[in-house]
Scaffold this active site. Structure first.
Site, mmCIF file in Angstrom:
data_model
loop_
_atom_site.group_PDB
_atom_site.id
_atom_site.type_symbol
_atom_site.label_atom_id
_atom_site.label_comp_id
_atom_site.label_asym_id
_atom_site.label_seq_id
_atom_site.Cartn_x
_atom_site.Cartn_y
_atom_site.Cartn_z
ATOM 1 N N GLU A 80 -8.180 22.854 -53.685
ATOM 2 C CA GLU A 80 -7.165 22.997 -52.641
ATOM 3 C C GLU A 80 -6.388 24.296 -52.830
ATOM 4 O OE1 GLU A 80 -3.364 20.455 -53.447
ATOM 5 O OE2 GLU A 80 -5.070 19.153 -53.809
ATOM 6 N N CYS A 112 -7.249 16.284 -54.494
ATOM 7 C CA CYS A 112 -7.728 16.320 -55.875
ATOM 8 C C CYS A 112 -9.116 15.724 -56.097
ATOM 9 C CB CYS A 112 -6.720 15.607 -56.779
ATOM 10 S SG CYS A 112 -5.080 16.358 -56.780
ATOM 11 N N ARG A 199 7.567 8.351 -53.706
ATOM 12 C CA ARG A 199 7.069 7.107 -54.310
ATOM 13 C C ARG A 199 5.782 6.604 -53.655
ATOM 14 N NH1 ARG A 199 8.461 2.447 -51.424
ATOM 15 N NH2 ARG A 199 9.874 2.745 -49.662
ATOM 16 N N HIS A 234 -8.504 9.911 -62.330
ATOM 17 C CA HIS A 234 -7.696 11.059 -61.934
ATOM 18 C C HIS A 234 -6.342 10.980 -62.628
ATOM 19 C CE1 HIS A 234 -5.934 14.330 -59.850
ATOM 20 N NE2 HIS A 234 -5.057 13.566 -59.218
#
EC number: 2.3.3.10
Length: 347
Positions: A80, A112, A199, A234
């Site tokens: 990205e 990602c 969040r 990840h």
């Protein structure tokens, strides 16, 4: 028998500690470090970017196992932070490793998980018989606005994988994905830094998709966490992958080799490819590896991988620096020099 023929990684030597970033912004370093589980992150040099990371990682892969580059018919780079908005990074990599001109090339972007999406595409091309080898890369010079929560972890690095079916060092038994339109993180055209949903990045972002893909994979393979030697998730920080792995039933020992975030940070598209590279650096024949990436926006790719005997005699892992060696080679920067490296200070 489609799988990984060889692999390589690249991590720049520069680092900045989380406490140094916190010092500049008047934040509580202990609270941030404790909350994220990250102590420091990798920073690119002035002349480094996703293209240079990708070239270095691909060259490292080819040093470990020399193959005829004329058989590489595809190069895909997931990131990205491609250096150009309009000009593919993949063709630069293909030219640098000698795979041009008879190849297909493209840049991938899915936050990602763009690197793992590239691996899936490479698998499809090889398994269909369209080509012998395809190169898939995940690399990033991750972006975070000054003072934003992302700045404490947004790091740099990447890894490259040559996918084929000619004595792979690790067979990819299965891959699956779990995807939805969940806008937890985004960057509009022309904006320098991404924004995030706070969040919501945890749930319904990261955890819903990571657990969704992981559970689907184990259902497809009829496996359970104890069937795997290693697991890689990840790692936007050190806390999320540890929590996700625990929720699924994996142990700390299973994720230890691939958990790099504490001393590397979040390399975005490079995070899971680098974590997998760290595992392959120490893997033995018969080891089974569980992998699940995550990309905001949102989706996860899961893989079930088995290491073969070829890792002992078809590849020379000493010919490229290991992930551990690159993590151990470092030079610390203060915030001002770090800001110059990252282009936050412009002439």
């Amino acid at each position: 028998m489609v799988g990984i023929i060889t692999y390589g990684a690249y991590i720049p030597r520069f680092r900045i500690k989380v406490e140094e970033i916190a010092r500049v912004w008047g934040a509580n370093a202990a609270e941030i470090t404790g909350g994220l589980g990250v102590l420091e992150k990798a920073v690119p040099d002035y002349d480094e970017n996703t293209a240079t990371f990708s070239v270095e990682a691909a060259r490292s892969a080819l040093r470990r196992r020399p193959i005829d580059v004329a058989d590489i018919k595809a190069v895909y780079v997931g990131s990205e932070s491609h250096p150009y908005a309009v000009k593919p990074t993949a063709v630069t990599v293909g030219e640098a490793i000698g795979a041009t001109p008879v190849m297909t090339a493209a840049d991938y972007e899915f936050a990602c998980k763009a690197g793992t999406a590239a691996i899936q595409t490479a698998m499809g091309l090889v398994s269909s018989g369209m080509m012998k080898y395809a190169v898939a890369i995940g690399a990033d010079t991750a972006q975070g606005a000054p003072g934003d929560a992302l700045e404490y972890t947004a790091a740099a690095g990447g890894a490259a994988y040559v996918i084929g079916n000619d004595d792979p060092i690790a067979v990819i038994n299965e891959t699956c994905s779990f995807t939805s339109d969940t806008p937890d993180f985004w960057r509009r055209e022309g904006e320098d830094y991404p924004r995030h949903g706070g969040r919501f990045s945890g749930d319904p972002g990261y955890f819903k998709h990571t657990l969704g893909a992981a559970k689907l994979m184990m259902e497809l393979r009829g496996t359970k966490p104890s069937d795997y030697t290693h697991a890689v998730f990840h790692q936007p920080n050190a806390k999320f992958p540890q929590k996700a792995s625990q929720m699924l039933g994996f142990t700390k020992d299973q994720i230890k080799a691939g958990l790099l975030a504490p001393t590397l940070g979040n390399t975005y598209s490079g995070a899971v490819p680098l974590g997998l590279a760290a595992v392959l650096d120490v893997a033995k024949p018969g080891d089974r590896i569980f992998v699940t990436s995550y990309g905001s926006g949102a989706g996860s790719d899961a893989f079930d991988i088995t290491v073969t005997d070829a890792i002992l005699d078809k590849i020379d892992r000493s010919q490229g620096p290991s992930v551990e060696q690159m993590l151990s080679t470092k030079k610390y920067l203060d915030y001002a020099v770090y800001a110059r490296h990252k282009g936050k200070i412009r002439m």
